[in-house]
Design a protein around this motif. Structure first.
Motif, mmCIF file in Angstrom:
data_model
loop_
_atom_site.group_PDB
_atom_site.id
_atom_site.type_symbol
_atom_site.label_atom_id
_atom_site.label_comp_id
_atom_site.label_asym_id
_atom_site.label_seq_id
_atom_site.Cartn_x
_atom_site.Cartn_y
_atom_site.Cartn_z
ATOM 1 N N SER A 128 0.833 -1.213 0.000
ATOM 2 C CA SER A 128 0.000 0.000 0.000
ATOM 3 C C SER A 128 0.859 1.251 0.000
ATOM 4 O O SER A 128 0.553 2.238 -0.682
ATOM 5 C CB SER A 128 -0.946 0.006 1.202
ATOM 6 N N GLY A 129 1.965 1.251 0.752
ATOM 7 C CA GLY A 129 2.828 2.422 0.805
ATOM 8 C C GLY A 129 3.515 2.709 -0.514
ATOM 9 O O GLY A 129 3.550 3.857 -0.982
ATOM 10 N N ALA A 130 4.060 1.659 -1.155
ATOM 11 C CA ALA A 130 4.720 1.842 -2.448
ATOM 12 C C ALA A 130 3.704 2.242 -3.517
ATOM 13 O O ALA A 130 3.994 3.079 -4.383
ATOM 14 C CB ALA A 130 5.434 0.555 -2.857
ATOM 15 N N SER A 131 2.514 1.677 -3.457
ATOM 16 C CA SER A 131 1.460 2.022 -4.414
ATOM 17 C C SER A 131 0.981 3.445 -4.202
ATOM 18 O O SER A 131 0.701 4.169 -5.163
ATOM 19 C CB SER A 131 0.295 1.039 -4.288
ATOM 20 N N GLY A 132 0.875 3.858 -2.943
ATOM 21 C CA GLY A 132 0.483 5.231 -2.650
ATOM 22 C C GLY A 132 1.492 6.230 -3.186
ATOM 23 O O GLY A 132 1.112 7.281 -3.735
ATOM 24 N N LEU A 133 2.775 5.911 -3.052
ATOM 25 C CA LEU A 133 3.815 6.785 -3.596
ATOM 26 C C LEU A 133 3.697 6.890 -5.115
ATOM 27 O O LEU A 133 3.796 7.981 -5.690
ATOM 28 C CB LEU A 133 5.196 6.253 -3.212
ATOM 29 N N ALA A 134 3.453 5.761 -5.771
ATOM 30 C CA ALA A 134 3.321 5.761 -7.223
ATOM 31 C C ALA A 134 2.161 6.643 -7.676
ATOM 32 O O ALA A 134 2.305 7.465 -8.597
ATOM 33 C CB ALA A 134 3.131 4.329 -7.730
ATOM 34 N N LEU A 135 1.015 6.511 -7.026
ATOM 35 C CA LEU A 135 -0.139 7.316 -7.425
ATOM 36 C C LEU A 135 0.055 8.788 -7.096
ATOM 37 O O LEU A 135 -0.404 9.670 -7.835
ATOM 38 C CB LEU A 135 -1.414 6.797 -6.746
ATOM 39 N N ALA A 136 0.719 9.074 -5.976
ATOM 40 C CA ALA A 136 0.997 10.474 -5.636
ATOM 41 C C ALA A 136 1.839 11.138 -6.715
ATOM 42 O O ALA A 136 1.640 12.310 -7.044
ATOM 43 C CB ALA A 136 1.707 10.560 -4.283
ATOM 44 N N LEU A 137 2.756 10.391 -7.294
ATOM 45 C CA LEU A 137 3.580 10.924 -8.380
ATOM 46 C C LEU A 137 2.783 11.071 -9.672
ATOM 47 O O LEU A 137 2.984 12.011 -10.438
ATOM 48 C CB LEU A 137 4.793 10.019 -8.606
ATOM 49 N N VAL A 138 1.861 10.141 -9.916
ATOM 50 C CA VAL A 138 1.028 10.219 -11.118
ATOM 51 C C VAL A 138 0.116 11.447 -11.061
ATOM 52 O O VAL A 138 -0.011 12.192 -12.043
ATOM 53 C CB VAL A 138 0.181 8.943 -11.282
ATOM 54 N N LEU A 139 -0.504 11.692 -9.908
ATOM 55 C CA LEU A 139 -1.468 12.779 -9.786
ATOM 56 C C LEU A 139 -0.816 14.136 -9.563
ATOM 57 O O LEU A 139 -1.394 15.172 -9.913
ATOM 58 C CB LEU A 139 -2.454 12.500 -8.644
ATOM 59 N N GLY A 140 0.359 14.150 -8.979
ATOM 60 C CA GLY A 140 0.988 15.424 -8.647
ATOM 61 C C GLY A 140 0.444 15.981 -7.344
ATOM 62 O O GLY A 140 -0.520 15.470 -6.775
ATOM 63 N N ARG B 292 10.644 17.696 1.464
ATOM 64 C CA ARG B 292 11.992 17.819 0.920
ATOM 65 C C ARG B 292 12.078 17.251 -0.497
ATOM 66 O O ARG B 292 12.769 17.802 -1.358
ATOM 67 C CB ARG B 292 12.982 17.073 1.817
ATOM 68 N N LEU B 293 11.367 16.148 -0.737
ATOM 69 C CA LEU B 293 11.460 15.458 -2.025
ATOM 70 C C LEU B 293 10.344 15.851 -2.982
ATOM 71 O O LEU B 293 10.304 15.368 -4.113
ATOM 72 C CB LEU B 293 11.449 13.940 -1.796
ATOM 73 N N ASN B 294 9.412 16.672 -2.504
ATOM 74 C CA ASN B 294 8.371 17.260 -3.350
ATOM 75 C C ASN B 294 7.409 16.240 -3.944
ATOM 76 O O ASN B 294 7.012 16.328 -5.098
ATOM 77 C CB ASN B 294 9.003 18.086 -4.485
ATOM 78 N N TYR B 295 7.013 15.245 -3.149
ATOM 79 C CA TYR B 295 5.892 14.380 -3.534
ATOM 80 C C TYR B 295 4.804 14.583 -2.482
ATOM 81 O O TYR B 295 5.094 14.669 -1.291
ATOM 82 C CB TYR B 295 6.307 12.903 -3.623
ATOM 83 N N ASP B 296 3.571 14.694 -2.924
ATOM 84 C CA ASP B 296 2.486 15.024 -2.000
ATOM 85 C C ASP B 296 1.741 13.769 -1.567
ATOM 86 O O ASP B 296 0.738 13.378 -2.158
ATOM 87 C CB ASP B 296 1.531 16.018 -2.648
ATOM 88 N N ASP B 297 2.263 13.121 -0.544
ATOM 89 C CA ASP B 297 1.596 11.995 0.106
ATOM 90 C C ASP B 297 0.666 12.594 1.153
ATOM 91 O O ASP B 297 1.056 12.810 2.301
ATOM 92 C CB ASP B 297 2.664 11.093 0.728
ATOM 93 N N SER B 298 -0.558 12.869 0.758
ATOM 94 C CA SER B 298 -1.464 13.718 1.542
ATOM 95 C C SER B 298 -1.539 13.338 3.012
ATOM 96 O O SER B 298 -1.386 14.177 3.894
ATOM 97 C CB SER B 298 -2.872 13.690 0.938
ATOM 98 N N LEU B 299 -1.805 12.068 3.307
ATOM 99 C CA LEU B 299 -2.055 11.647 4.684
ATOM 100 C C LEU B 299 -0.989 10.679 5.198
ATOM 101 O O LEU B 299 -1.243 9.860 6.078
ATOM 102 C CB LEU B 299 -3.454 11.020 4.792
#
Length: 436
Positions: free
Chosen positions: A177-189, A310-317
């Motif tokens: 779930s964590g790796a998938s969440g990171l992937a989608l956060a990058l897809v959506l911006g 710092r890395l500029n990915y928006d993992d909202s929660l």
């Protein structure tokens, strides 16, 4: 009574029935936990993303997911078969160990449900609901089901060939779930206003209530994975409680030292971090090991949630900071703290087992994390190209509750975020006159 039914242990069955209900409760608990963390304009949308996952994953799991995850291996430890598609051939007398197979399948279903729901936290406030409805079943079949087979299925390569240990889901649930969440956060911006606007949780009591329900359900999650009312279940139960406590205390210690204020959100997040980390290891480590695992997760995850800035990915929660990082910590530390009294033979580094088991755990973490990230990124990109995954800017600005669901959680708003842009939270005099 058939010969098969005679193999069913009523005590084990009763416990697993209760554990299954506890794990299912975790998804509504997660909905409250996430719902309290977002702003008022998207609370209902956040709740809906969790609740609809229950329905979507259930249909997929019964149709093909269970059979592919737990059916006999068909391709080098990578996937099962479709012998039980549609739950074919699994009657009330079918037995898995000492419990009915239908109950085992339902218990495993609740794991798949919450894993999909967890991902929603990484893309909160900015996701098209229709795209989410497409993503969840596709993701469940292409990501969760194969990983579940690798780790728990008959002939799965992580357990049978590699020999890595995972008692209750550090790999299939937390890291996936964590790796998938990171992937989608990058897809959506990132969200509109990310790193500029205040995006504080709108309802901390709701967050704490959600965390409490998650903690309560986690006893079914971890202790239920013993698949019996036995001493291993009791040990996993106690380890779960202990790690949740030290995770909470570790997070608060960091907040006090770093910020000068121990926060309510930190307490809830720290408890969840400890619970995440003990999930893979609760059936492998001693009580002392559980205390250390939880503490390590509380401390490290409290820093990890800030990496997104710092890395500029928006993992909202903070799905990445808590579930991915916590899952990695708990899975790796099996190789350090595993004791033969719990594992039946395997020992970690500190108990004379050397680096062998730690190496196996590391290979499993890298393989599962990479697979989940890459496949999810591909699914997300495809959906984004065909349907569009990101909500319209106007909808995101106004709030998804009103624009998608035609509802609002609060009549007058909380903390200044409740009233949609362009609409008054108080009826105008003309409206009041006309209604009279």
């Amino acid at each position: 009574m058939s010969l098969a039914a005679q193999g069913i242990d009523t005590g084990d069955t009763a416990w697993l029935l209760a554990a299954t209900a506890l794990v299912l409760l975790m998804t509504p608990g997660l909905a409250l936990f996430y719902g309290g963390m977002v702003r008022t304009k998207s609370v209902l949308n956040m709740l809906m993303m969790s609740f609809v996952s229950i329905a979507l994953v259930t249909v997929v799991w019964l149709a093909a997911g269970y059979s592919l995850a737990f059916g006999d291996d068909t391709f080098g430890g990578l996937i099962g078969n479709l012998k039980h598609a549609g739950m074919s051939g699994l009657g009330p007398d079918s037995v898995h160990g000492t419990v009915p197979t239908l109950l085992f399948a339902t218990f495993q279903l609740t794991f798949a449900i919450i894993t999909a729901a967890l991902i929603s936290g990484a893309i909160a406030d900015r996701t098209k609901f229709g795209a989410w409805l497409v993503f969840v079943p596709v993701w469940a079949l292409l990501v969760y089901v194969p990983v579940a087979h690798w780790v728990w299925g008959p002939g799965g390569w992580v357990l049978d060939k590699l020999g890595a240990l995972d008692f209750a889901g550090g790999l299939p649930v937390e890291i996936t779930s964590g790796a998938s969440g990171l992937a989608l956060a990058l897809v959506l911006g990132p969200r509109l206003g990310f790193k500029k606007d205040a995006m504080r949780p709108h309802n901390l009591p709701m967050v704490v209530l959600g965390a409490g329900l998650l903690w309560f359900g986690w006893f079914g999650f971890n202790a239920g994975s013993a698949l019996g009312a036995n001493g291993l279940a009791a040990a996993a139960f106690l380890n779960t409680l202990a790690a949740g406590c030290t995770g909470l205390l570790g997070w608060l210690f960091v907040e006090q030292k770093r910020d000068g204020h121990p926060t309510t959100l930190g307490a809830a997040s720290g408890a969840v971090a400890g619970l995440v980390a003990i999930t893979p290891s609760c059936g492998s480590v001693s009580l002392l090991g559980a205390l250390v695992v939880g503490l390590a997760a509380g401390v490290v995850c409290s820093y990890a949630v800030g990496w997104k800035f710092r890395l500029n990915y928006d993992d909202s929660l903070d799905v990445v900071g808590v579930h991915l990082v916590g899952g990695v910590i708990g899975t790796l530390l099996i190789g350090v703290f595993a004791v033969k009294e719990m594992t039946g033979g395997t020992e970690g580094l500190l108990y004379g087992g050397g680096l062998t088991q730690l190496g196996k755990q590391l290979v499993a973490v890298v393989a599962v994390g990479a697979y989940a990230f890459l496949v999810t990124y591909g699914i997300g990109k495809l959906i984004d190209k065909v349907l569009g995954f990101r909500a319209d800017e106007e909808h995101e600005h106004t709030g998804l509750d009103l624009t998608v669901h035609a509802e609002t959680a609060y009549d007058h708003g909380v903390l200044g975020h409740g009233a949609p842009v362009g609409a008054s939270s108080v009826p105008s005099a003309q409206k009041v006159k006309s209604q009279a």
